[in-house]
Design a protein around this motif. Structure first.
Motif, PDB file in Angstrom:
ATOM      1  N   LEU A 197      22.910 -18.946  -1.701  1.00 10.94           N
ATOM      2  CA  LEU A 197      22.327 -17.622  -1.916  1.00 10.94           C
ATOM      3  C   LEU A 197      22.282 -17.263  -3.394  1.00 10.94           C
ATOM      4  CD1 LEU A 197      23.902 -15.591   1.032  1.00 10.94           C
ATOM      5  CD2 LEU A 197      21.716 -16.806   0.951  1.00 10.94           C
ATOM      6  N   GLU A 198      22.978 -18.020  -4.237  1.00  9.12           N
ATOM      7  CA  GLU A 198      22.893 -17.801  -5.681  1.00  9.12           C
ATOM      8  C   GLU A 198      21.487 -18.028  -6.218  1.00  9.12           C
ATOM      9  OE1 GLU A 198      25.735 -20.020  -7.908  1.00  9.12           O
ATOM     10  OE2 GLU A 198      27.422 -19.421  -6.665  1.00  9.12           O
ATOM     11  N   THR A 199      20.671 -18.768  -5.470  1.00  8.83           N
ATOM     12  CA  THR A 199      19.298 -19.020  -5.898  1.00  8.83           C
ATOM     13  C   THR A 199      18.396 -17.805  -5.703  1.00  8.83           C
ATOM     14  OG1 THR A 199      18.637 -19.834  -3.707  1.00  8.83           O
ATOM     15  CG2 THR A 199      19.530 -21.457  -5.273  1.00  8.83           C
ATOM     16  N   GLY A 200      18.904 -16.764  -5.068  1.00  7.25           N
ATOM     17  CA  GLY A 200      18.089 -15.593  -4.748  1.00  7.25           C
ATOM     18  C   GLY A 200      17.507 -15.640  -3.352  1.00  7.25           C
ATOM     19  N   ALA A 201      17.868 -16.668  -2.587  1.00 10.71           N
ATOM     20  CA  ALA A 201      17.358 -16.789  -1.221  1.00 10.71           C
ATOM     21  C   ALA A 201      17.868 -15.646  -0.352  1.00 10.71           C
ATOM     22  CB  ALA A 201      17.775 -18.130  -0.620  1.00 10.71           C
ATOM     23  N   LEU A 202      17.047 -15.224   0.595  1.00 16.54           N
ATOM     24  CA  LEU A 202      17.451 -14.216   1.558  1.00 16.54           C
ATOM     25  C   LEU A 202      18.471 -14.817   2.522  1.00 16.54           C
ATOM     26  CD1 LEU A 202      16.742 -11.295   2.677  1.00 16.54           C
ATOM     27  CD2 LEU A 202      15.271 -12.498   4.301  1.00 16.54           C
ATOM     28  N   ALA A 203      19.469 -14.033   2.872  1.00 13.38           N
ATOM     29  CA  ALA A 203      20.459 -14.470   3.859  1.00 13.38           C
ATOM     30  C   ALA A 203      19.850 -14.293   5.243  1.00 13.38           C
ATOM     31  CB  ALA A 203      21.739 -13.670   3.722  1.00 13.38           C
ATOM     32  N   GLY A 204      19.066 -15.278   5.668  1.00 13.92           N
ATOM     33  CA  GLY A 204      18.341 -15.189   6.922  1.00 13.92           C
ATOM     34  C   GLY A 204      19.261 -15.129   8.123  1.00 13.92           C
ATOM     35  N   VAL A 205      18.863 -14.383   9.149  1.00 12.44           N
ATOM     36  CA  VAL A 205      19.657 -14.285  10.367  1.00 12.44           C
ATOM     37  C   VAL A 205      19.684 -15.627  11.096  1.00 12.44           C
ATOM     38  CG1 VAL A 205      19.759 -13.203  12.653  1.00 12.44           C
ATOM     39  CG2 VAL A 205      19.327 -11.801  10.614  1.00 12.44           C
ATOM     40  N   THR A 206      18.549 -16.310  11.181  1.00 12.57           N
ATOM     41  CA  THR A 206      18.518 -17.627  11.820  1.00 12.57           C
ATOM     42  C   THR A 206      19.380 -18.610  11.039  1.00 12.57           C
ATOM     43  OG1 THR A 206      16.278 -17.174  12.614  1.00 12.57           O
ATOM     44  CG2 THR A 206      17.006 -19.466  12.668  1.00 12.57           C
ATOM     45  N   ARG A 207      19.287 -18.576   9.720  1.00 11.45           N
ATOM     46  CA  ARG A 207      20.137 -19.411   8.858  1.00 11.45           C
ATOM     47  C   ARG A 207      21.609 -19.154   9.138  1.00 11.45           C
ATOM     48  NH1 ARG A 207      22.911 -18.509   4.074  1.00 11.45           N
ATOM     49  NH2 ARG A 207      22.799 -20.099   2.411  1.00 11.45           N
ATOM     50  N   GLU A 208      21.976 -17.881   9.204  1.00 15.09           N
ATOM     51  CA  GLU A 208      23.356 -17.484   9.440  1.00 15.09           C
ATOM     52  C   GLU A 208      23.861 -18.002  10.780  1.00 15.09           C
ATOM     53  OE1 GLU A 208      25.862 -13.271   9.328  1.00 15.09           O
ATOM     54  OE2 GLU A 208      23.725 -13.249   9.834  1.00 15.09           O
ATOM     55  N   LEU A 209      23.033 -17.838  11.818  1.00 12.16           N
ATOM     56  CA  LEU A 209      23.449 -18.268  13.146  1.00 12.16           C
ATOM     57  C   LEU A 209      23.522 -19.790  13.246  1.00 12.16           C
ATOM     58  CD1 LEU A 209      21.498 -15.721  15.361  1.00 12.16           C
ATOM     59  CD2 LEU A 209      23.990 -15.883  15.081  1.00 12.16           C
ATOM     60  N   LEU A 210      22.600 -20.494  12.586  1.00  9.71           N
ATOM     61  CA  LEU A 210      22.652 -21.952  12.633  1.00  9.71           C
ATOM     62  C   LEU A 210      23.906 -22.474  11.945  1.00  9.71           C
ATOM     63  CD1 LEU A 210      21.295 -24.576  13.495  1.00  9.71           C
ATOM     64  CD2 LEU A 210      20.109 -24.593  11.296  1.00  9.71           C
ATOM     65  N   LEU A 211      24.289 -21.880  10.828  1.00 10.10           N
ATOM     66  CA  LEU A 211      25.533 -22.278  10.171  1.00 10.10           C
ATOM     67  C   LEU A 211      26.725 -22.052  11.101  1.00 10.10           C
ATOM     68  CD1 LEU A 211      24.899 -20.876   6.581  1.00 10.10           C
ATOM     69  CD2 LEU A 211      25.056 -23.290   7.213  1.00 10.10           C
ATOM     70  N   LEU A 212      26.714 -20.926  11.814  1.00 10.13           N
ATOM     71  CA  LEU A 212      27.811 -20.613  12.741  1.00 10.13           C
ATOM     72  C   LEU A 212      27.812 -21.556  13.937  1.00 10.13           C
ATOM     73  CD1 LEU A 212      30.068 -18.733  13.829  1.00 10.13           C
ATOM     74  CD2 LEU A 212      28.249 -17.294  14.798  1.00 10.13           C
TER      75      LEU A 212
END
Length: 287
Positions: A197-212
């Motif tokens: 997220l340091e790159t300025g990327a949005l903390a996507g909900v799908t991204r968040e759930l896939l990591l989890l």
């Protein structure tokens, strides 16, 4: 298009005016929004989307959001749309404001809430191009989901003119960042990595759930360390030594099968992530 619209406390016809000409969301892009997929009349991961809506509003310096009004609009739209809805958009703007970028005093601000449901086109794979423009990770809007979407409109038009459905952006330091409306996964070295997220990327909900969910299932997916995914990693994708996938609220997880003018293969971990997300999302609509 078959749309169901709620604004000003009631359902509206598509041709009804719902915003004043001096709404700050229209004149200067002073607003935030969220898009959810809808499954069986239920907005997927609504709790997480509303939490991010609040974070974006705080980052914009907007007053506290009228979440009771937002929830009322969501319920009304989903009930009226029924099974025809595939996506839901929640928009909250600064409301009527000055012609310039400054805002009225906090006590005078009246946010505008608009909720819209409509059909959604689903996809199993994605096609992407490298954008000639970059994401400014030092922008005050970095990581916020705002209605100031002009940069994304231009970049996506550039991609569509080249037969793609997404444009990929670097940050100003030459690191892979995100797409115009998606997060990125790079399958390399036996892992799935998503840019920091340091790159300025949005903390996507799908991204968040896939990591989890990936962590729980033993899928090797993680956020990359700063600098671990340089822009040049995309050359590894076109050379066939790495693979690419995109995540987003409507696309879920989709392997990339074409990058620029090169056909590329979907990676096995990308396909596994796609299957895992579909399975877990069907089991829990508000994780």
């Amino acid at each position: 298009m078959d749309l169901t619209i709620w604004a000003g406390g009631r359902l509206r016809a598509p041709e009804d005016p719902v915003l004043t000409a001096v709404d700050h969301g229209v004149t200067v892009g002073d607003g935030v929004f969220e898009t959810c997929s809808v499954q069986g009349g239920v907005a997927f991961a609504l709790t997480r989307h509303l939490a991010r809506l609040e974070r974006s509003a705080r980052g914009m310096g907007m007053p506290p959001l009228p979440l009771d009004e937002v929830r009322e609009g969501v319920a009304a739209v989903l009930a009226a749309a029924g099974d025809h809805a595939g996506r839901l958009r929640i928009t909250v703007t600064g409301g009527p404001g000055p012609m310039g970028s400054h805002r009225y005093a906090p006590a005078e601000q009246r946010p505008t809430v608009v909720v819209v449901a409509g059909p959604a086109a689903t996809m199993d794979v994605s096609r992407a191009v490298r954008s000639p423009w970059v994401r400014n990770e030092r922008s005050p809007l970095a990581g916020l989901k705002t209605t100031s979407y002009g940069e994304n409109v231009v970049a996506l038009a550039h991609a569509r003119a080249r037969g793609a459905d997404e444009a990929l952006l670097a940050d100003t330091r030459g690191r892979l960042c995100e797409g115009t409306g998606s997060n990125v996964l790079v399958e390399v070295g036996g892992e799935l990595l998503t840019p920091s997220l340091e790159t300025g990327a949005l903390a996507g909900v799908t991204r968040e759930l896939l990591l989890l969910w990936g962590g729980e299932a033993g899928l090797p997916v993680r956020e990359a360390a700063a600098g671990e995914l340089p822009w040049e990693v995309l050359d590894e994708v076109t050379a066939g030594r790495a693979h690419l996938a995109l995540t987003g609220s409507i696309r879920n997880v989709t392997p990339v099968v074409r990058l620029d003018d090169v056909d590329v293969a979907a990676g096995p971990l990308s396909l596994a992530a796609q299957r895992l997300f579909a399975q877990r999302a069907a089991e829990d609509l508000d994780p």
